[in-house]
Motif scaffolding. Structure first.
Motif, PDB file in Angstrom:
ATOM      1  N   LEU A  82     -36.190 -36.718 -62.413  1.00 30.18           N
ATOM      2  CA  LEU A  82     -35.970 -35.280 -62.545  1.00 30.18           C
ATOM      3  C   LEU A  82     -37.050 -34.609 -63.360  1.00 30.18           C
ATOM      4  O   LEU A  82     -36.959 -33.421 -63.656  1.00 30.18           O
ATOM      5  N   THR A 104     -32.363 -35.354 -52.360  1.00 31.48           N
ATOM      6  CA  THR A 104     -32.143 -34.106 -53.090  1.00 31.48           C
ATOM      7  C   THR A 104     -33.422 -33.691 -53.816  1.00 31.48           C
ATOM      8  O   THR A 104     -34.035 -34.506 -54.524  1.00 31.48           O
ATOM      9  N   HIS A 157     -34.736 -31.062 -56.674  1.00 34.15           N
ATOM     10  CA  HIS A 157     -34.280 -30.196 -57.757  1.00 34.15           C
ATOM     11  C   HIS A 157     -35.431 -29.256 -58.115  1.00 34.15           C
ATOM     12  O   HIS A 157     -36.370 -29.618 -58.813  1.00 34.15           O
ATOM     13  N   THR A 175     -30.717 -23.986 -57.139  1.00 36.17           N
ATOM     14  CA  THR A 175     -31.655 -24.879 -57.845  1.00 36.17           C
ATOM     15  C   THR A 175     -31.877 -26.219 -57.154  1.00 36.17           C
ATOM     16  O   THR A 175     -32.656 -27.032 -57.658  1.00 36.17           O
ATOM     17  N   SER A 176     -31.223 -26.467 -56.025  1.00 33.86           N
ATOM     18  CA  SER A 176     -31.387 -27.777 -55.393  1.00 33.86           C
ATOM     19  C   SER A 176     -31.171 -27.699 -53.891  1.00 33.86           C
ATOM     20  O   SER A 176     -30.522 -26.773 -53.383  1.00 33.86           O
ATOM     21  N   THR A 232     -30.084 -30.561 -50.817  1.00 34.25           N
ATOM     22  CA  THR A 232     -29.656 -31.922 -50.507  1.00 34.25           C
ATOM     23  C   THR A 232     -29.596 -32.113 -49.004  1.00 34.25           C
ATOM     24  O   THR A 232     -29.014 -31.301 -48.287  1.00 34.25           O
TER      25      THR A 232
END
Length: 524
Positions: free
Chosen positions: A328, A443, A445, A493-494, A496
């Motif tokens: 991350l 995913t 981020h 913010t993401s 997937t």
């Protein structure tokens, strides 16, 4: 913040996933990696043909899928008899298995380019072939299929005709029986008996245990690499548990030797290579008959033969045990190594560019996305699988008891399968894919990337896709008889992406050949 640097870090991790090594360590000279762009999306059910075979009924892993087919057929109409529902479900299930088996087999029937350009890493779906249409995938490959060239090599070659003793002939038969078998199967749908040539149970077990060992080494090497260049948490995890992962790899090696027939299979392969180096008439006749049997008996959805391929382990798409990548804080990586993208492992596409492809016949646009936020991270699972082709024996290429006829040379305008060069090999068959790398549950981020995806959401729902390096968000599943859109989740913010993505192949390079022995006295 540079997207190129961050994506390069991830490519290095996937490089480790395929090689079991480190991006600082170059690939062996006889291997090459081809990443594809964008990744190709699959549903786990598309590999159900590999679980118990394409002609089989449901297994415990696939029974739920079969049940859902029956429920769909039954629908809200209770008047359909259960026997009829089961009959229709069998037909749909069998058609699905055969269609996905054909698609995968055609997809991996290619000859790789060692250093393809960006256009050769992309893939497309041709729909202009009428009744014969099928997925025509283009990603760093020559314009010929592996099966076509292999078949021509066997048909248009001369082989050494030195006589073998009865003892050696008996040993050859014994070694072949260890590696390959002819079995009779029953078609799940029709009950028809059919004879198929396939790798022996021993060889399949060998490949399964080898893959388990390689995956254990990959897991160990990946965790070691992250401990040296990742976060403090990665280093702490390694210091506490690194010995466990090393022991797992060692145990996997011991299991391969004890239960996976490692020594038996490799001894049999060595014996065949040694004996058949000077007398190859029977060997090439057997190889030709295997190819002829495929063309006569294996038919695709539209009645045209294809050369079957499967994966080991067959249940990989529905199993746990994938390696996890989670970082991350990719934005903190300002430097990256170029080893995994140079030479034989050249990535071949712009890592820092976001590509958008619209649905239908829409073209492709590239965006050099500028990041305002200071954070960027990714997480996904990945695994490699072995590509298995029962009709293909590359050991033939390395033997010294054969040479090409002038008809082959005239057809392909070369007298070589390969000149054996690692950087830019030339020839009719310079290599063949042996492994495939898949990721799942991907995913991103990033608020900036999520914002860009929001602007494309309607297009993605309509069938468009966004490619970031070898990864894809959106797009649809492409398979025989079934079409359904892939699913993704988008927040502020993401992003997937659920499901599997094929992102790369590892290919073996063919050694220099043919290299006929000067000791051969008689050619046939």
């Amino acid at each position: 913040m540079d997207l190129k640097n961050m994506m390069a870090r991830v490519i290095d991790e996937l490089y480790s996933g395929l090689t079991g090594g480190d991006a600082e360590i170059p690939l062996p000279g006889n291997m090459v990696i081809n990443f594809i762009q964008p990744g190709m999306v699959f549903h786990p059910s598309e590999f159900d043909f590999a679980v118990a075979g394409p002609f089989s009924g449901p297994s415990p892993l696939t029974l739920d899928f079969f049940r859902k087919l029956a429920e769909t057929i039954q629908g809200d109409n209770p008047e359909i008899a259960r026997e009829e529902v089961i009959k229709q479900a069998k037909a749909m299930y069998q058609g699905f298995l055969l269609g996905t088996w054909e698609n995968w087999s055609r997809l991996v029937d290619f000859i790789p380019l060692v250093q393809p350009g960006p256009a050769q890493h992309s893939w497309r779906l041709d729909r202009d072939q009428g009744r014969q249409r099928h997925a025509q995938v283009v990603y760093g490959q020559e314009g010929r299929t592996l099966s076509q060239v292999y078949g021509d090599v066997l048909s248009l070659c001369e082989v050494a005709d030195d006589e073998l003793s009865p003892e050696k002939l008996a040993l050859i038969q014994k070694m072949r029986a260890l590696l390959q078998e002819t079995v009779e199967t029953t078609d799940f749908l029709t009950g028809e008996k059919r004879t198929v040539i396939q790798e022996s149970r021993i060889l399949k077990t060998y490949a399964d245990y080898r893959t388990r060992y390689e995956n254990a080494v990959i897991d160990y090497a990946g965790r070691l690499a992250r401990s040296q260049s990742g976060s403090a948490a990665d280093l702490i995890e390694w210091s506490r548990s690194g010995g466990i992962y090393r022991s797992r790899a060692q145990r996997a090696r011991a299991d391969w030797e004890a239960q996976g027939y490692k020594n038996d299979v490799e001894r049999a392969q060595a014996v065949l290579d040694q004996i058949l180096g000077t007398s190859m008439v029977q060997w090439v006749a057997k190889l030709r008959s295997d190819v002829d049997a495929i063309e006569d008996n294996v038919q695709g959805a539209f009645g045209y033969p294809f050369f079957p391929a499967t994966v080991v382990p067959g249940s990989f798409a529905r199993n746990d045990g994938w390696t996890t990548f989670k970082n991350l804080e990719l934005h903190s990586s300002s430097q990256y190594t170029a080893s995994s993208r140079g030479g034989a492992a050249h990535a071949g596409f712009p890592l820092g560019i976001v590509n958008f492809s619209g649905g239908g016949s829409a073209g492709q646009t590239e965006t050099d996305l500028r990041f305002k936020s200071s954070t960027f991270g990714m997480e996904f699972e990945y695994t490699q699988v072995e590509i298995v082709r029962p009709w293909f024996n590359p050991g033939f290429f390395a033997s010294r008891g054969w040479r090409l006829k002038t008809e082959f040379v005239d057809r392909y305008r070369t007298d070589r399968l390969s000149d054996g060069k690692a950087e830019q090999p030339a020839g009719a068959l310079v290599g063949y894919p042996t492994k495939a790398l898949f990721v799942r549950n991907l995913t991103f981020h990033s608020s900036d990337l999520a914002g860009y995806m929001h602007t494309k959401r309607d297009d993605i729902v309509a069938g468009g896709a966004v490619a970031i390096g070898p990864f894809v968000v959106g797009g649809g599943y492409h398979q025989s008889r079934v079409s359904r859109e892939s699913a993704f989740d988008l927040t502020d913010t993401s992003i997937t992406m659920r499901g599997l993505q094929l992102v790369a192949f590892m290919s073996a390079l063919t050694p220099m050949g043919p290299d006929p022995s000067p000791n051969v006295k008689k050619w046939l």
